[in-house]
Write an enzyme that holds these catalytic residues in place. Structure first.
Site, PDB file in Angstrom:
ATOM      1  N   ASP A   2       0.881  -1.175   0.000  1.00  0.00           N
ATOM      2  CA  ASP A   2       0.000   0.000   0.000  1.00  0.00           C
ATOM      3  C   ASP A   2       0.916   1.221   0.000  1.00  0.00           C
ATOM      4  OD1 ASP A   2      -2.416   1.581   0.349  1.00  0.00           O
ATOM      5  OD2 ASP A   2      -1.833   1.857   2.433  1.00  0.00           O
ATOM      6  N   SER A   3       0.320   2.407  -0.114  1.00  0.00           N
ATOM      7  CA  SER A   3       1.133   3.619  -0.039  1.00  0.00           C
ATOM      8  C   SER A   3       1.580   3.909   1.403  1.00  0.00           C
ATOM      9  CB  SER A   3       0.324   4.795  -0.568  1.00  0.00           C
ATOM     10  OG  SER A   3      -0.868   4.917   0.176  1.00  0.00           O
ATOM     11  N   TYR A   9      -0.943   8.074  -2.905  1.00  0.00           N
ATOM     12  CA  TYR A   9      -1.061   7.657  -4.303  1.00  0.00           C
ATOM     13  C   TYR A   9      -2.318   8.271  -4.940  1.00  0.00           C
ATOM     14  CZ  TYR A   9       2.417   3.788  -4.090  1.00  0.00           C
ATOM     15  OH  TYR A   9       3.558   3.026  -3.995  1.00  0.00           O
ATOM     16  N   CYS A  62      -4.347  -1.633  -1.744  1.00  0.00           N
ATOM     17  CA  CYS A  62      -4.541  -0.206  -2.002  1.00  0.00           C
ATOM     18  C   CYS A  62      -5.571  -0.125  -3.121  1.00  0.00           C
ATOM     19  CB  CYS A  62      -3.205   0.386  -2.443  1.00  0.00           C
ATOM     20  SG  CYS A  62      -3.316   2.067  -3.043  1.00  0.00           S
ATOM     21  N   ASN A  63      -6.684   0.523  -2.843  1.00  0.00           N
ATOM     22  CA  ASN A  63      -7.738   0.620  -3.853  1.00  0.00           C
ATOM     23  C   ASN A  63      -7.300   1.472  -5.040  1.00  0.00           C
ATOM     24  OD1 ASN A  63     -10.620  -0.412  -2.789  1.00  0.00           O
ATOM     25  ND2 ASN A  63      -9.325   0.195  -1.092  1.00  0.00           N
ATOM     26  N   GLU A  66      -3.115   8.689   8.483  1.00  0.00           N
ATOM     27  CA  GLU A  66      -1.653   8.619   8.663  1.00  0.00           C
ATOM     28  C   GLU A  66      -1.227   9.470   9.866  1.00  0.00           C
ATOM     29  OE1 GLU A  66       0.936   7.007   6.858  1.00  0.00           O
ATOM     30  OE2 GLU A  66      -0.511   5.956   5.590  1.00  0.00           O
ATOM     31  N   CYS A 114     -11.032   2.633   0.204  1.00  0.00           N
ATOM     32  CA  CYS A 114      -9.632   3.012   0.389  1.00  0.00           C
ATOM     33  C   CYS A 114      -9.219   2.287   1.650  1.00  0.00           C
ATOM     34  CB  CYS A 114      -9.510   4.526   0.570  1.00  0.00           C
ATOM     35  SG  CYS A 114      -7.851   5.045   1.083  1.00  0.00           S
ATOM     36  N   THR A 115      -8.093   1.607   1.597  1.00  0.00           N
ATOM     37  CA  THR A 115      -7.724   0.770   2.753  1.00  0.00           C
ATOM     38  C   THR A 115      -7.311   1.588   3.981  1.00  0.00           C
ATOM     39  OG1 THR A 115      -5.552   0.503   1.726  1.00  0.00           O
ATOM     40  CG2 THR A 115      -7.129  -1.308   1.465  1.00  0.00           C
ATOM     41  N   HIS A 116      -7.142   2.904   3.803  1.00  0.00           N
ATOM     42  CA  HIS A 116      -6.881   3.738   4.987  1.00  0.00           C
ATOM     43  C   HIS A 116      -8.152   3.980   5.804  1.00  0.00           C
ATOM     44  CE1 HIS A 116      -3.004   4.753   3.190  1.00  0.00           C
ATOM     45  NE2 HIS A 116      -2.692   5.395   4.305  1.00  0.00           N
TER      46      HIS A 116
HETATM   47  N1  DGL Z   1      -4.785   3.199   0.894  1.00  0.00           N
HETATM   48  C1  DGL Z   1      -4.855   3.575  -0.456  1.00  0.00           C
HETATM   49  C2  DGL Z   1      -6.136   3.225  -1.126  1.00  0.00           C
HETATM   50  O1  DGL Z   1      -6.710   2.238  -0.750  1.00  0.00           O
HETATM   51  C3  DGL Z   1      -4.143   4.783  -0.956  1.00  0.00           C
HETATM   52  C4  DGL Z   1      -4.257   6.044  -0.238  1.00  0.00           C
HETATM   53  C5  DGL Z   1      -3.376   7.068  -0.887  1.00  0.00           C
HETATM   54  O2  DGL Z   1      -2.161   6.857  -0.896  1.00  0.00           O
HETATM   55  O3  DGL Z   1      -3.900   8.059  -1.420  1.00  0.00           O
HETATM   56  O4  DGL Z   1      -6.581   3.871  -2.042  1.00  0.00           O
END
Ligand code: DGL
Length: 276
Positions: A14-15, A46, A77-78, A156, A188-190
């Protein structure tokens, strides 16, 4: 001696900390599996980058994991899944699993009203990754998408229940609340890190779908179907790599995973970009 495929680790990238939402699920469902995790913290986020850049970064991350001899890669990471999954699957020989298909299927399984909300990064929402996938599976539902880019920085930063997070969530989610959705995909995995705030703001009558948890069931099934499940009975080992050691990563990661990260290893960007 050559390691049997099934005893090799699972590679996850992931990012940043987002992919840990997938790691957490693998801890509970596949505790024998070893994991090599890569968080591209030096180049996060990302979700605001162009497709070209996301493909380039994702390719480097996948190559890094392949160099660590993983048996499968989970694009946790989506954003990278929306933009780069097909390119990665075409360019590399290991199986590669993304987030979108799993999250979409889960949302369709759970919705009763057929009104599904999707939140994600700018890249995921602009590429319409979820609406395309969902409407392809069922053209009779309605999909409402909303980009929530600031959620990544809040996660984050560790502002998991901060009042600023509530204010921003109110602003982002009011549109979806008005649409009377009954299911909301955290695309989004965050975002699962912020699920307490998101649930409170969107309301208890809306079910949150964690794309990472949906995808970890896909991983389990893939390993089972392809005889790749580690059957040693020993607890897996975990290695965590990041491209920049930010002060927050370890603290938030440990809080979120509810376990200690013994060693956080840094992989320099000039090594990462030159890997073959
Ligand atoms: N966690 C990521 C996702 O699922 C990326 C978040 C990012 O870096 O913008 O999209």
């Amino acid at each position: 001696m050559k390691t049997l495929e099934k005893y090799k680790p699972i590679g996850i990238f992931d990012s940043g900390i987002g992919g840990l939402t997938v790691v957490k699920n693998i801890f509970s469902t596949l505790s024998n599996e070893s994991i090599v995790y890569f968080g591209d913290t030096a180049r996060l986020p990302y979700g605001t980058k162009s497709n070209f850049t996301v493909i380039e970064y994702s390719t480097q991350a996948a190559r890094f994991l392949i160099n660590r001899d993983v048996k499968i890669i989970v694009v946790a990471c989506n954003t990278a899944s929306s933009v780069a999954l097909t390119v990665l699957q075409n360019n590399f020989n290991v199986p590669i699993i993304g987030m979108i298909e799993a999250g979409s299927k889960k949302a369709l399984e759970r919705t009763k009203s057929g009104k599904i909300g999707i939140i994600g990064t700018n890249a995921t929402i602009n590429n319409k990754a979820y609406s395309k996938e969902i409407l392809n599976l069922d053209k009779d539902v309605q999909v409402f998408e909303k980009a929530c880019p600031l959620f990544v920085s809040l996660a984050e930063e560790g502002w998991l229940e901060h009042k600023a997070t509530y204010l921003i969530a109110e602003e982002y989610l009011k549109e979806l609340r008005d649409k009377k959705i009954d299911t909301l995909v955290l695309g989004c995995t965050h975002y699962p890190v912020l699920s307490k705030v998101i649930q409170k703001v969107i309301g208890d009558d809306v079910e949150l779908i964690d794309s990472g948890s949906a995808a970890s069931f896909f991983v389990e099934k893939y390993l089972e179907d392809n005889n790749l499940k580690n059957d040693t009975g020993n607890e897996g080992t975990y290695e965590y790599y990041v491209s920049d050691i930010s002060t927050n990563f370890k603290v938030i990661a440990e809080r979120f995973l509810a376990r200690e990260i013994n060693e956080l290893k840094k992989i320099d960007l000039d090594i990462l970009t030159k890997l073959q």
